[in-house]
Design an enzyme around this catalytic site. Sequence first.
Site, mmCIF file in Angstrom:
data_model
loop_
_atom_site.group_PDB
_atom_site.id
_atom_site.type_symbol
_atom_site.label_atom_id
_atom_site.label_comp_id
_atom_site.label_asym_id
_atom_site.label_seq_id
_atom_site.Cartn_x
_atom_site.Cartn_y
_atom_site.Cartn_z
ATOM 1 N N PRO A 52 -32.796 15.722 -52.366
ATOM 2 C CA PRO A 52 -31.764 15.493 -51.343
ATOM 3 C C PRO A 52 -30.372 15.709 -51.923
ATOM 4 O O PRO A 52 -30.078 15.252 -53.027
ATOM 5 C CB PRO A 52 -31.970 14.023 -50.965
ATOM 6 N N CYS A 94 -28.997 7.548 -57.793
ATOM 7 C CA CYS A 94 -27.625 7.929 -57.489
ATOM 8 C C CYS A 94 -26.652 7.289 -58.491
ATOM 9 O O CYS A 94 -26.635 6.064 -58.645
ATOM 10 C CB CYS A 94 -27.261 7.506 -56.072
ATOM 11 N N ARG A 142 -29.267 21.096 -57.941
ATOM 12 C CA ARG A 142 -28.150 22.042 -57.977
ATOM 13 C C ARG A 142 -28.572 23.485 -58.249
ATOM 14 O O ARG A 142 -27.854 24.415 -57.882
ATOM 15 C CB ARG A 142 -27.138 21.589 -59.026
#
Length: 384
Positions: A27, A118, A244
């Site tokens: 995500p 995160c 990425r």
Amino acid sequence: MTSTLAPAVAPLRLGPLTVDPAVVLAPMAGITNPAFRTLCREFGAGLYVCEMITTRALVERNERTLRMIRATPEEAAAGFSVQLYGVDPATVGRAVEMLVDEEVAGTRPAHVDLNFGCPVPKVTRKGGGSALPWRRVLFRDIVRAAVRAARDVPVTVKTRIGIDADHVTYLDAGRIAQDEGAAAITLHGRTADQLYSGTADWAPIARLVETVDIPVLGNGDVWEADDALRLVARTGCAGVVIGRGCLGRPWLFGDLAAAFAGEPRRALPTLREVAAVAYRHAQLLSEGQGELHGCTDFRKHVAWYLKGFSVGSDVRRALAMVSSLDELAGLLDRIEDQPYPAAVLGGPRGRTSSPRPVALPEGWLADRDDPRPPAGAELETSGG
């Protein structure tokens, strides 16, 4: 492009779900929306996860969150994957129940992932994300609540090595996740204080593979399909999670499918071929958001698609301000074709950062067995 590295990688098994190839799209806020997921799926196969969904916003039926979590018809048929962020076991459990029982995504998800990775300060300073596994009892309770609510839907966990080198959490997290019935765990090879700096350390991924019996997925610095093969070979991990590396390169999933099938072919599209993919991306965004909003959303992808190509600054600026599909097509037609720039292969893409101390709630490190959810850590909106 061909590669000499081509050992086959077995499909990934998550409970009743088989993921072949063993590749998962991570995500990414503002990126992994239905358009991008569709584009990636057109190039390859695997699990394609939506933008991070906040459990509080889902339970409160936040309108934006309910829109974000809608599966496309293709996802409903092939399998829809959701990542949840939450810090309260009761809220996480209720959110999973809604996904599984009420089918608020328009279909029952094939897979639910829990975000404990995160590193963003606004999250960690409240005890969420990669800060939360330090509180191992709370971590256990959240995983337990999600697994029980999900029933036959596999639940996985994504985390980092730890808060920093002095506060390592991944081995405890792996053991707890396994004990509570998680189907797999993903480990990003950085600590929270590293953010996205430096080079990912794959050694802890190998150690986690040796420690737990559930599948371990490797994450961090997989820029090319051959990087994924090296990661699997060095660590013994069961698959990879791609973040990425696919920015401006959705065809990476085709390369990964080939690599994991033991095939040496790799894509090196010309600029004209890249332009066609970029236009397709803008079309998909426009179909979902309307042409103006879709093209505006597409602007942030321009630099990623054109990375390494020789394109004039005036055209780049114009593409970064595009407002219609016709305008986009006209600008792309002005660019002369050229081979893919090999110099950018294997290099970082997307955000980078310098290491910095992790913002944590006062007293957070004092008691690892405190089961209380951190005050004020629930996010009200989804997406990250």
